[in-house]
Write a protein that holds these residues in place. Structure first.
Motif, PDB file in Angstrom:
ATOM      1  N   GLU A 100       7.283  -3.737   3.713  1.00  0.00           N
ATOM      2  CA  GLU A 100       6.108  -3.972   4.522  1.00  0.00           C
ATOM      3  C   GLU A 100       4.992  -3.026   4.081  1.00  0.00           C
ATOM      4  O   GLU A 100       5.215  -1.838   3.860  1.00  0.00           O
ATOM      5  N   GLY A 101       3.781  -3.560   3.921  1.00  0.00           N
ATOM      6  CA  GLY A 101       2.642  -2.771   3.468  1.00  0.00           C
ATOM      7  C   GLY A 101       2.366  -2.890   1.981  1.00  0.00           C
ATOM      8  O   GLY A 101       1.315  -2.435   1.512  1.00  0.00           O
ATOM      9  N   ASP A 102       3.284  -3.486   1.218  1.00  0.00           N
ATOM     10  CA  ASP A 102       3.084  -3.643  -0.228  1.00  0.00           C
ATOM     11  C   ASP A 102       2.072  -4.744  -0.529  1.00  0.00           C
ATOM     12  O   ASP A 102       1.933  -5.715   0.219  1.00  0.00           O
ATOM     13  N   VAL A 103       1.403  -4.593  -1.670  1.00  0.00           N
ATOM     14  CA  VAL A 103       0.607  -5.663  -2.259  1.00  0.00           C
ATOM     15  C   VAL A 103       1.410  -6.289  -3.395  1.00  0.00           C
ATOM     16  O   VAL A 103       1.896  -5.576  -4.285  1.00  0.00           O
ATOM     17  N   ILE A 104       1.581  -7.584  -3.356  1.00  0.00           N
ATOM     18  CA  ILE A 104       2.239  -8.323  -4.451  1.00  0.00           C
ATOM     19  C   ILE A 104       1.133  -9.029  -5.224  1.00  0.00           C
ATOM     20  O   ILE A 104       0.468  -9.931  -4.725  1.00  0.00           O
TER      21      ILE A 104
END
Length: 450
Positions: free
Chosen positions: A416-420
């Motif tokens: 959660e909170g990651d940019v893909i």
């Protein structure tokens, strides 16, 4: 459209079809030329060629036979993607046959002025943004070139009350003779398309073609932070308008106290801009420069910038799924574009990258890769990207078959909170016909996760 007899009864070869070739052939036929079309694709599979044949245009398909030049052509209108090393073109050059691209033809018949935009990265965003500025400012813009409708089709319908905003590649600019934009914008220069141009010098010279025919009454909008762009601007007769993200300028567009300024006048607070990414400041400032030259108000510019979130496949926000934000930057077909995409985010990034191998390594990407949490790689360049990732200290590197597979693997290794982020740093042609196809597959795969 200007009345011109330039091509009346002239023998013209249109080399390569696609959209621009078909449009050029139709226009030349309308102008009274004796048109021959030559395309690589066999006639049985070539609907565009069949359509031209039906209106009386001579069609030669299935290859580029040198013997076709025995028809004594006065000019060749070349598809931009066909290199000048093509044997037919080599022979044409030996025979001093003029070779132009469709953008030159569009200029010759246009009643409207042109704005030409080129650079290694950011062309489409800048072109679209400038069009939106001019539209909001009631300046009757039309959009053409690599984005929108083929330029000569737009030019046919344009009047003196219009202005044609064009995104232009180095391939197109190599084929001009008199093309002269009222405003020429050069965004940046980076090593690109060296497989086509051979050397960076050739590539830079091709970009510089945008400015060579300008006169003192024209304007060149120049990135003051890029030395090679500045050198091109110094060679132009046009009045220079500079923009810079790094220093305050006496004239031009610059950043001061978190505002974008034009000639000492604040235009917009940077925090109010909807378009993400520090690199997009350059694109925004270039577009503001041209818009102000044409008299667009600050209010119109602000109205656009507070809602404009980008162009499809250019750092395009796709969706948020369980706290993970997905961005489609499939247009990032070189290292510089991916560098800029990575630095646009403060969050941890899972990067999806890979594609056509043009012979280069990815060492220039290593500093940015040091901030990447996980690297998902595919295509011909996957081993080279793995090497760069290891040198950057990335522990999590995964090989996948394609972009669709990459989305699933990236999600499985995310938090959660990651940019893909799909930002391939490579052209798509090893697996996909276009970067648009690659981006659409990414979008579809993201939506499937739901």
């Amino acid at each position: 459209m200007k009345n011109t007899e330039k091509y009346l009864q002239k023998n013209v070869l249109v080399l390569g079809l696609a959209k621009s070739g078909s449009a050029a052939a139709n226009l030349l036929h309308e102008l009274g030329a004796n048109v021959t079309v030559n395309d690589q694709k066999p006639i049985e599979e070539n609907e565009a060629a069949k359509a031209l044949q039906q209106i009386g245009i001579k069609v030669v398909c299935g290859g580029h036979p040198i013997e076709i030049l025995d028809d004594h052509f006065d000019v060749i209108v070349k598809n931009p993607g066909i290199p000048y090393t093509n044997p037919l073109l080599v022979r044409a050059i030996e025979r001093d046959i003029p070779i132009i691209t469709e953008i030159e033809l569009a200029f010759q018949i246009s009643e409207a002025d042109f704005i030409g935009i080129t650079g290694s990265n950011g062309k489409t965003t800048t072109t679209t943004l400038l069009y939106e500025f001019l539209e909001k400012g009631n300046r009757n813009p039309l959009i053409a070139g690599n984005i929108g409708t083929v330029a000569c089709e737009v030019a046919k319908e344009a009047t003196k009350n219009n202005i044609i905003v064009t995104e232009l590649s180095s391939f197109q600019l190599m084929g001009i003779e008199k093309f002269r934009p009222k405003i020429g914008i050069v965004l940046n220069i980076f090593d690109a398309h060296l497989d086509y141009h051979g050397t960076k010098e050739n590539y830079v010279n091709a970009k510089g073609q945008l400015l060579v025919n300008q006169e003192e009454t024209d304007y060149s909008v120049i990135n003051a932070d890029d030395l090679e762009v500045m050198n091109l601007g110094n060679k132009s007769k046009a009045k220079r308008v500079l923009f810079s993200t790094k220093r305050i300028l006496e004239e031009g567009v610059y950043v001061k106290d978190n505002f974008i300024y034009y000639n000492q006048e604040p235009v917009i607070l940077i925090d109010d801009i909807a378009l993400p990414g520090k690199h997009n400041l350059e694109n925004i400032m270039a577009a503001i420069s041209a818009a102000k030259l044409i008299g667009v108000s600050n209010n119109a510019i602000r109205q656009v910038l507070t809602i404009f979130t980008g162009v499809k496949h250019r750092l395009q926000f796709v969706d948020t799924i369980n706290g993970r934000k997905f961005y489609n930057d499939s247009k990032a077909t070189n290292i510089l574009a991916t560098q800029k995409a990575i630095t646009a985010f403060n969050q941890s990034i899972i990067l999806l990258a890979g594609g056509l191998d043009r012979g280069n390594e990815f060492d220039d990407l290593i500093p940015e890769l040091k901030s990447v949490k996980s690297l998902i790689i595919f295509g011909q360049t996957a081993p080279k990207l793995e090497r760069a990732g290891r040198l950057a200290g990335i522990d999590s590197i995964k090989y996948v078959d394609n972009v669709e597979h990459a989305v699933k693997v990236a999600y499985d290794h995310s938090s959660e909170g990651d940019v893909i982020l799909l930002s391939p740093a490579c052209a798509s042609w090893d697996q996909y016909k276009t970067f648009e196809e690659r981006g659409d597959i990414f979008i579809h795969a993201v939506h499937k996760l739901k």
